[in-house]
Scaffold this active site. Sequence first.
Site, PDB file in Angstrom:
ATOM      1  N   TYR A 154     -12.125  -2.408  -2.710  1.00  0.00           N
ATOM      2  CA  TYR A 154     -12.606  -2.486  -1.324  1.00  0.00           C
ATOM      3  C   TYR A 154     -14.128  -2.412  -1.236  1.00  0.00           C
ATOM      4  CZ  TYR A 154      -7.901  -2.241   0.678  1.00  0.00           C
ATOM      5  OH  TYR A 154      -6.602  -2.520   1.061  1.00  0.00           O
TER       6      TYR A 154
ATOM      7  N   HIS B 151      -1.553  -5.599   1.550  1.00  0.00           N
ATOM      8  CA  HIS B 151      -2.804  -6.338   1.343  1.00  0.00           C
ATOM      9  C   HIS B 151      -2.467  -7.707   0.769  1.00  0.00           C
ATOM     10  CE1 HIS B 151      -6.815  -7.328  -0.273  1.00  0.00           C
ATOM     11  NE2 HIS B 151      -6.130  -7.811  -1.292  1.00  0.00           N
TER      12      HIS B 151
ATOM     13  N   GLU C 178      -9.510 -10.227  -7.485  1.00  0.00           N
ATOM     14  CA  GLU C 178      -8.522  -9.142  -7.372  1.00  0.00           C
ATOM     15  C   GLU C 178      -7.463  -9.203  -8.487  1.00  0.00           C
ATOM     16  OE1 GLU C 178      -9.138  -8.860  -2.543  1.00  0.00           O
ATOM     17  OE2 GLU C 178      -7.255  -9.670  -3.314  1.00  0.00           O
TER      18      GLU C 178
ATOM     19  N   LYS D  22       0.837  -1.199   0.000  1.00  0.00           N
ATOM     20  CA  LYS D  22       0.000   0.000   0.000  1.00  0.00           C
ATOM     21  C   LYS D  22       0.880   1.260   0.000  1.00  0.00           C
ATOM     22  CE  LYS D  22      -3.616  -2.419   2.583  1.00  0.00           C
ATOM     23  NZ  LYS D  22      -4.472  -2.322   3.807  1.00  0.00           N
TER      24      LYS D  22
ATOM     25  N   ASN E 289      -1.477  -0.162   7.528  1.00  0.00           N
ATOM     26  CA  ASN E 289      -0.938  -1.504   7.793  1.00  0.00           C
ATOM     27  C   ASN E 289      -0.155  -2.080   6.614  1.00  0.00           C
ATOM     28  OD1 ASN E 289      -3.067  -2.159   6.162  1.00  0.00           O
ATOM     29  ND2 ASN E 289      -4.159  -3.407   7.666  1.00  0.00           N
TER      30      ASN E 289
HETATM   31  P1  IDP Z   1      -7.277  -7.112   5.532  1.00  0.00           P
HETATM   32  O1  IDP Z   1      -6.513  -6.028   4.816  1.00  0.00           O
HETATM   33  O2  IDP Z   1      -6.456  -7.744   6.620  1.00  0.00           O
HETATM   34  O3  IDP Z   1      -7.887  -8.124   4.610  1.00  0.00           O
HETATM   35  P2  IDP Z   1      -9.938  -5.954   5.856  1.00  0.00           P
HETATM   36  O4  IDP Z   1     -10.859  -6.196   7.005  1.00  0.00           O
HETATM   37  O5  IDP Z   1     -10.270  -6.580   4.540  1.00  0.00           O
HETATM   38  O6  IDP Z   1      -8.475  -6.407   6.329  1.00  0.00           O
HETATM   39  O7  IDP Z   1      -9.784  -4.395   5.688  1.00  0.00           O
HETATM   40  C1  IDP Z   1      -9.149  -3.859   4.565  1.00  0.00           C
HETATM   41  C2  IDP Z   1      -8.305  -2.694   5.001  1.00  0.00           C
HETATM   42  O8  IDP Z   1      -9.149  -1.682   5.554  1.00  0.00           O
HETATM   43  C3  IDP Z   1      -7.302  -3.002   6.103  1.00  0.00           C
HETATM   44  O9  IDP Z   1      -6.125  -3.621   5.654  1.00  0.00           O
HETATM   45  C4  IDP Z   1      -7.048  -1.606   6.639  1.00  0.00           C
HETATM   46  O10 IDP Z   1      -6.186  -0.885   5.763  1.00  0.00           O
HETATM   47  C5  IDP Z   1      -8.438  -1.002   6.568  1.00  0.00           C
HETATM   48  N1  IDP Z   1      -9.154  -1.169   7.836  1.00  0.00           N
HETATM   49  C6  IDP Z   1      -9.752  -2.284   8.300  1.00  0.00           C
HETATM   50  N2  IDP Z   1     -10.290  -2.086   9.518  1.00  0.00           N
HETATM   51  C7  IDP Z   1     -10.029  -0.780   9.824  1.00  0.00           C
HETATM   52  C8  IDP Z   1     -10.340   0.047  10.949  1.00  0.00           C
HETATM   53  O11 IDP Z   1     -10.961  -0.382  11.930  1.00  0.00           O
HETATM   54  N3  IDP Z   1      -9.894   1.329  10.894  1.00  0.00           N
HETATM   55  C9  IDP Z   1      -9.206   1.841   9.836  1.00  0.00           C
HETATM   56  N4  IDP Z   1      -8.905   1.102   8.760  1.00  0.00           N
HETATM   57  C10 IDP Z   1      -9.310  -0.200   8.746  1.00  0.00           C
HETATM   58 MG    MG Z   2      -9.472  -7.997   3.271  1.00  0.00          MG
END
Ligand code: IDP
Ligand code: MG
Length: 214
Positions: A111, A178, A189, A71, A175
């Site tokens: 997303y 992805h 994807e 990212k 984070n």
């Molecule tokens: P993943 O990336 O581990 O698959 P997902 O639940 O699919 O997690 O969420 C996608 C992305 O959305 C996360 O990697 C993160 O960047 C963002 N995200 C998820 N939950 C939160 C949150 O509670 N606050 C802010 N950003 C979030």
């Molecule tokens: Mg995800």
Amino acid sequence: MFAKLAASAALRNARAFASRAAPAARASAMPLAIGAGAAVAAFAAPLALEGPRTIAGEYKTASERSFVMIKPDGTSRQIVGKIIDRFESRGYKLVAIKSVVPSEELAKTHYKDLASKPFYPALVKYITSGTPVIAMVWEGKDIIRQGRRMVGATNPLEADPGSVRGQYAVSVGRNIIHASDGFDSATHEIGLWFNESELAEYEPAAWGQIMADN
Ligand code: IDP
Ligand code: MG
């Protein structure tokens, strides 16, 4: 109109891919391409794939593929090489890689399952900040499950310290990386970010050794 044409072209590509029984017999491998701002050709993903083999290979075989994306924060922090090294060193095959500045449409489509979440607008803004993401396809046995383990839990606080998020991230909103969370999402994807012609078909030198079951 464009989206419809792109969707049908992508679907055709994916079906052509799906119908190939012997990957080794495929036409010349495409060179890996990396370049800032590379265009994303297929905005609408091919979802209705047939047979066990899709653009994400065949699940639970050495041809399984996952979509992995560094990212904007990972690119900005200049840890792209370190992250790629983890996958490469483990033995996974880099099938495609490109640097992309995602459009809002692409980020929203990627997303779309999170559209109702309160953090969705900020997430789209972050992905479309203008700093490139590094979009990749990695291939190999269990790459989907293993990729998720290597990436670590969504919230870095819960991520294994040896994972990418566990080593490099502190906030769920930044984070770093992805990875597809299942075969259906990998198919979706990869089809969203890449055309089939961008996916290389080759065998790394130690592939047989690394993927062997016995
Ligand atoms: P993943 O990336 O581990 O698959 P997902 O639940 O699919 O997690 O969420 C996608 C992305 O959305 C996360 O990697 C993160 O960047 C963002 N995200 C998820 N939950 C939160 C949150 O509670 N606050 C802010 N950003 C979030
Ligand atoms: Mg995800």
